[in-house]
Design a protein around this motif. Structure first.
Motif, short mmCIF file in Angstrom:
data_model
loop_
_atom_site.label_atom_id
_atom_site.label_comp_id
_atom_site.label_asym_id
_atom_site.label_seq_id
_atom_site.Cartn_x
_atom_site.Cartn_y
_atom_site.Cartn_z
N UNK A 1 6.60 -3.72 3.58
CA UNK A 1 6.06 -3.93 2.24
C UNK A 1 5.32 -2.77 1.64
N UNK A 2 5.23 -1.62 2.32
CA UNK A 2 4.58 -0.45 1.73
C UNK A 2 5.40 0.06 0.55
N UNK A 3 4.72 0.46 -0.54
CA UNK A 3 5.48 0.97 -1.68
C UNK A 3 5.81 2.44 -1.53
N UNK A 4 5.08 3.14 -0.66
CA UNK A 4 5.39 4.55 -0.36
C UNK A 4 4.76 4.90 0.97
N UNK A 5 5.43 5.79 1.71
CA UNK A 5 4.92 6.27 3.00
C UNK A 5 5.05 7.79 3.01
N UNK B 1 -4.55 12.74 -5.81
CA UNK B 1 -3.58 12.76 -6.91
C UNK B 1 -2.94 11.38 -7.11
N UNK B 2 -2.65 10.70 -6.01
CA UNK B 2 -2.05 9.36 -6.13
C UNK B 2 -3.03 8.41 -6.77
N UNK B 3 -4.32 8.47 -6.39
CA UNK B 3 -5.32 7.59 -7.00
C UNK B 3 -5.48 7.88 -8.49
N UNK C 1 2.81 9.51 -8.86
CA UNK C 1 3.63 8.87 -7.82
C UNK C 1 3.46 9.65 -6.53
N UNK C 2 3.79 9.03 -5.41
CA UNK C 2 3.63 9.69 -4.12
C UNK C 2 4.45 10.97 -4.07
N UNK C 3 5.69 10.92 -4.57
CA UNK C 3 6.56 12.10 -4.52
C UNK C 3 6.02 13.22 -5.38
N UNK D 1 0.81 -1.22 0.00
CA UNK D 1 0.00 0.00 0.00
C UNK D 1 0.84 1.27 0.00
N UNK D 2 0.20 2.36 -0.41
CA UNK D 2 0.68 3.69 -0.08
C UNK D 2 0.14 3.99 1.32
N UNK D 3 1.01 4.40 2.22
CA UNK D 3 0.62 4.63 3.62
C UNK D 3 0.75 6.11 3.92
#
Length: 993
Positions: free
Chosen positions: A933-937, A959-961, A965-967, A903-905
């Motif tokens: 295992x999170x792909x981004x926090x 925006x992530x949905x 990307x998270x960044x 997940x994105x956390x």
């Protein structure tokens, strides 16, 4: 009748105070009052006496209700018009007199002159003749000595009757320190802390801040403040006194006595005598405890070797040592009569521990055949006298194992060096007696053997079981020993919170049973733990106490090496070398910590022979057999660290060897893992020193297990005096900067990356940042217009769940005991979702959240975040309490999970990105989620505003949905927010990927 003569303006002060002047007269008097010190002083006195009268009435009313004062002797409440005495015009001290009955001594009015807002002002406090605080206040209006005295009932927090009029006057004058002291004396600590926080820092203010921290139980914060004052003002009387109190609360009484000595030497009226008395009491108590333990050791030895009876009072005072010597005396006894003579001691000990274990043991041994037992007892006696031939141990163990006399092997094997080789025989002998005291020691010896061969996990599991059994068996001394070993193992694993928990538990057992040497050993562990998290004040305190208590060579060596390492971290190489030179030689030139210090001094403050001394000392350490597997890897690293400055190739080869050996031992040996991390740091900095920016970036990536970057990457290392920044731009171009100009461990993270390098990275769609502690997780490393994230290693595998499954935590019922305000309700982002899991209220417990994390593909946690070093090294999330009271979700618990949904956390909590101060690896909640295992926090290392956080994070998640990307999502939403509010907190939000 002639008109009355006009009143002298100085005589109008009472009429002014009573409101009797006309408007014109009052205005004229106010103008006069601004320049007349005499009238100012008189007005203060009058107002104070008016307040005092009200207080006396309250006190008398309470006394009359309780029957303490007869109605006939009651003092009436003071009227609004106070009596007008003929005040002396020249005085600094005024006492209220003519108070009737037993209340005459209740209050003393103290007038002190203090400087405020550029002019002399006279302040008055109505204070009791005894003080309610042990601590000393630095504010002049309450700094005079009064004997300490409180009620023994302890029903209420100590407080004094400081009138609200005085507080109002202090507030009007802008005297924040005085206002804080007034509130503190009234028992209002939070208000006092608030005013002191707003006051300008000074030695006096910082000392009073420490007093507030002390009253709140925040001992480390108090110690830091006081050490800061004394570093610049070594004779600051209040800071010295208050530091003594903090040390006493920490249980460091030898150091506290020294601090009181320093106060006594200042010769202040009242304070000097009280300080002298307090120091004497502390030393008397310490001498009594140490004396009891030493008496027990001496009594035990003459009991075992000469048969001299063990004094009952000593056995009751130090029962653990007495029990050990009782067993030894049974094992050395040459006859049944000698064993029977031990029955009085056995009964004293049985009375302490419960049951009849020792008396029955002595009675059984007395029935044995001593023609058969005698020779074995004689051999054990030789061990105690240092005359035993070790070559005879194996046949003896074989001969007596399984016989009625095998109990003697329980003393013979460990004292003659027969463990761990004969652990099975040792365990068989212990179990045959059925005494938990002995079987628990078997578990300790097996754990020591596992620890020695690097099986820390096995030792930990064994010791945890033993500690549980120990508590039910009430085996005080054994419990302390087990806790000490467990704390030592957790320290090696860098599990600092758990280590401290067990060290403190062990210290409690050791103090309860008056085991002096065990107390000293545990103080060493606590000192190391403080050093590992850069808690310098606490480190100095624990190690300073240890130095005063334990004069053994190894203990003194350890203390000096640890203090030297603090100086290295503070970039004070000369002080580090001086500290190292104070350390005695104990069979080996140094321990590993000293080797690390000397290796750094070879670079920071080089002297002829440093490198050779490091190499020779490491050889002696290895030859002495003192190094466990992971410590051998550390030794290899130390040699490479020392050598690389003068012989680059040899140094690189040694550091590579340490990396390979550390990787081979893997995570099972945390000491080896530290050696691996330290070696990468040395190699990275070495690459930077030659301008090899590509090599430095390759090493950053290699350490985290990812491919070497080809573009849009940044590596940052800050270690001691050196700073390295290496980058690849959008076209793969190499950029770099390194210097060795730091003279303090503090640094500005926003200034680490040179502006030209940051500008070169702007065309990058996303910058991957490799950063080691202490940079990892900090906000502001790169400008807000860049999309960037901290790299946490290998990317997680593809999600192992079939459909999206959002998890949202909000409206958490935090424990009421924490006193946290309820957060506002959140508007859920992302629209309706049938698979969304919502945890709210009392259901949002740590265990429920951990269970739901496994399948989540998206996680939002909106809760309070705390930093509590008693619970977690890194920040923690405050959840609803479990049935047993557990409420904290810690990084350590998260790391153990497997997040199959990758997940994105989003951690919408204060200080959620706060990183623990580990020198060998970054450690925080975001890192733990990434490892799970999170792909981004997404998180922030600072406090965040509740009202603004929800909408901001919701827009980032939208925006992530939508595919960003998270960044990138964070960057775009951050810029939108900053365009309206350039100083917004959103600049502190960080992404970990």
């Amino acid at each position: 009748m002639s008109a009355p003569e006009p009143m002298d303006i100085h005589d109008q002060v009472h009429a002014f105070a009573d409101g009797e002047l006309s408007v014109e007269e009052a205005d004229a008097f106010r103008e006069h009052l601004g320049t007349c010190e005499t009238c100012q002083a008189d007005l203060d006195d009058i107002l104070q006496l008016q307040a005092l009268g009200g207080q006396l009435a309250q006190v008398d009313a309470k006394a009359s209700v309780s029957g303490a004062v007869a109605p006939a002797s009651r003092v009436e409440a003071a009227p609004v018009r106070a009596f007008r005495p003929a005040w002396s015009r020249r005085r600094n001290w005024v006492a209220a007199a003519a108070l009737s009955g037993s209340l005459a001594a209740v209050f003393a009015v103290v007038v002190l002159r203090t400087r405020n807002t550029g002019s002399d002002e006279t302040q008055l406090l109505a204070l009791a003749p005894t003080r309610s605080l042990e601590a000393r206040l630095s504010w002049a209006g309450a700094s005079a000595h009064r004997p300490y005295g409180v009620l023994r009932s302890g029903d209420e927090r100590p407080r004094e009757l400081v009138p609200l009029q005085m507080l109002a006057k202090l507030e009007a004058q802008g005297d924040l320190q005085g206002l804080a002291v007034g509130h503190l004396l009234r028992g209002e600590r939070e208000q006092a802390a608030d005013y002191l926080q707003r006051a300008s820092s000074s030695p006096d203010v910082d000392s009073d801040r420490a007093v507030v921290a002390l009253t709140k139980g925040e001992l480390e914060s108090a110690l830091i403040l006081l050490d800061g004052v004394l570093e610049k003002h070594p004779q600051h009387a209040q800071a010295l006194w208050n530091r003594a109190l903090v040390l006493h609360e920490l249980g460091l009484d030898a150091l506290a006595a020294e601090a009181f000595d320093a106060v006594a030497l200042l010769g202040e009226v009242g304070w000097a005598q009280e300080a002298k008395e307090r120091a004497a009491v502390l030393r008397r108590q310490l001498d009594g405890r140490r004396g009891a333990w030493e008496s027990a050791q001496q009594a035990g030895r003459v009991l075992a070797l000469e048969g001299t009876p063990f004094p009952d009072e000593v056995a009751r005072a130090v029962p653990g040592t007495a029990r050990n010597w009782f067993n030894i005396a049974v094992w050395t006894a040459p006859s049944a009569e000698h064993v029977k003579a031990l029955l009085p001691l056995a009964r004293v000990l049985d009375a302490h521990y419960g049951g009849e274990t020792m008396a029955r043991y002595a009675e059984r041994v007395a029935t044995l055949d001593f023609q058969r037992r005698g020779p074995l007892a004689a051999r054990f006696r030789d061990v105690l006298l240092g005359k035993f031939d070790g070559a005879k141990l194996a046949p003896l163990a074989k001969e007596f194992a399984g016989t009625a006399h095998q109990d003697i092997l329980l003393g013979l094997l460990p004292l003659a060096g027969g463990l761990p080789a004969h652990l099975d025989v040792y365990e068989q002998a212990a179990k045959s007696l059925g005494d938990a005291w002995l079987t628990l020691n078997v578990e300790r010896e097996r754990a020591l053997a596992e620890y020695a061969r690097g099986d820390l996990a096995g030792a930990e599991a064994r010791l945890l079981r033993a500690v549980s059994a120990c508590e039910s068996a009430k085996a005080d001394y054994r419990c302390g020993q087990l806790e000490h070993l467990l704390a030592h193992i957790y320290k090696d694993e860098h599990r600092l919170v758990e280590s401290r928990e067990h060290a403190l538990a062990g210290l409690q057992w050791a103090r309860q049973s008056q085991e002096w040497k065990l107390q000293a050993d545990l103080l060493l562990v606590l000192g190391d733990l403080a050093r590992f998290r850069n808690a310098f004040a606490l480190t100095r305190a624990y190690l300073g106490e240890q130095a005063l208590r334990d004069r053994s060579c190894s203990a003194r060596r350890h203390v000096h090496e640890s203090l030297a390492s603090l100086h290295v971290f503070a970039l004070q190489p000369k002080a580090a070398r001086e500290e190292l030179q104070k350390a005695p030689s104990c069979d080996v030139p140094f321990f590993l910590n000293g080797g690390l210090v000397l290796a750094d001094l070879a670079r920071l403050d080089p002297k002829p022979g440093d490198v050779e001394q490091v190499r020779e000392g490491l050889k002696k350490l290895d030859a002495a057999g003192w190094l466990r597997p992971g410590e051998k890897v550390i030794a290899t690293h130390i040699e490479g660290r020392a050598v690389i400055g003068s012989d680059r190739e040899a140094g690189r080869a040694l550091l590579r060897k340490a990396i390979d050996e550390g990787s081979r031992l893997g995570s099972q040996d945390p000491v080896a893992a530290k050696a691996r991390a330290y070696s990468y740091s040395s190699l990275i900095l070495d690459a930077g020193s030659t301008g090899d920016w590509a090599g430095a970036l390759t090493l950053f990536a290699e350490e985290t297990g990812v491919a070497a970057p080809t573009r849009c990457a940044l590596g940052v290392e800050v270690h001691d005096e050196r700073t390295l920044v290496a980058a690849r731009g959008p076209a793969g171009e190499l950029l770099g900067h390194q210097d060795a100009s730091r003279r303090s461990p503090d640094f500005d993270v926003a200034a680490l990356v040179p502006p030209a390098m940051a500008s070169a990275l702007k065309p990058c769609e996303h910058v991957h940042v490799f950063a080691r502690y202490p940079v990892h997780g900090q906000a502001g490393l790169l400008p807000p217009e860049l999309a960037w994230s901290y790299d946490t290693g290998r990317k997680p595998t593809a999600p192992g769940v079939s459909a999206p499954r959002p998890l949202v935590v909000y409206d958490v019922d935090a424990p009421a005991s924490l006193g946290l305000p309820r957060l506002r309700s959140w508007e859920l982002s992302g629209g309706p979702s049938p698979r969304r899991v919502e945890l709210t209220g009392a259901a949002a417990t740590p265990s429920r959240l951990l269970a739901e994390l496994a399948e989540a593909t998206e996680v939002e946690i909106h809760a309070h975040g705390l930093v509590n070093l008693g619970v977690s090294d890194a920040s923690l999330l405050v959840m609803a309490p479990e049935a047993g009271g557990r409420y904290a979700l810690t990084a350590g618990e998260v790391r153990k999970q497997k997040l199959k949904g990758a997940p994105v956390v989003l951690l919408g909590a204060c200080q959620a990105a706060r990183t623990a101060p580990y020198l060998h690896a970054p450690w925080s909640l975001p890192v733990a989620f990434a490892e799970a295992g999170a792909r981004a926090v997404i998180a922030s290392p600072i406090d965040i505003p509740d009202a603004e956080a929800g909408p901001f994070f919701a827009r980032v998640m939208e925006r992530i949905r939508a595919g960003a990307s998270a960044a990138t999502a964070l960057r775009d939403e951050r810029l939108r927010e900053l365009s309206a509010r350039p100083d917004s907190w959103v600049k502190t939000v960080v992404v970990f990927e």
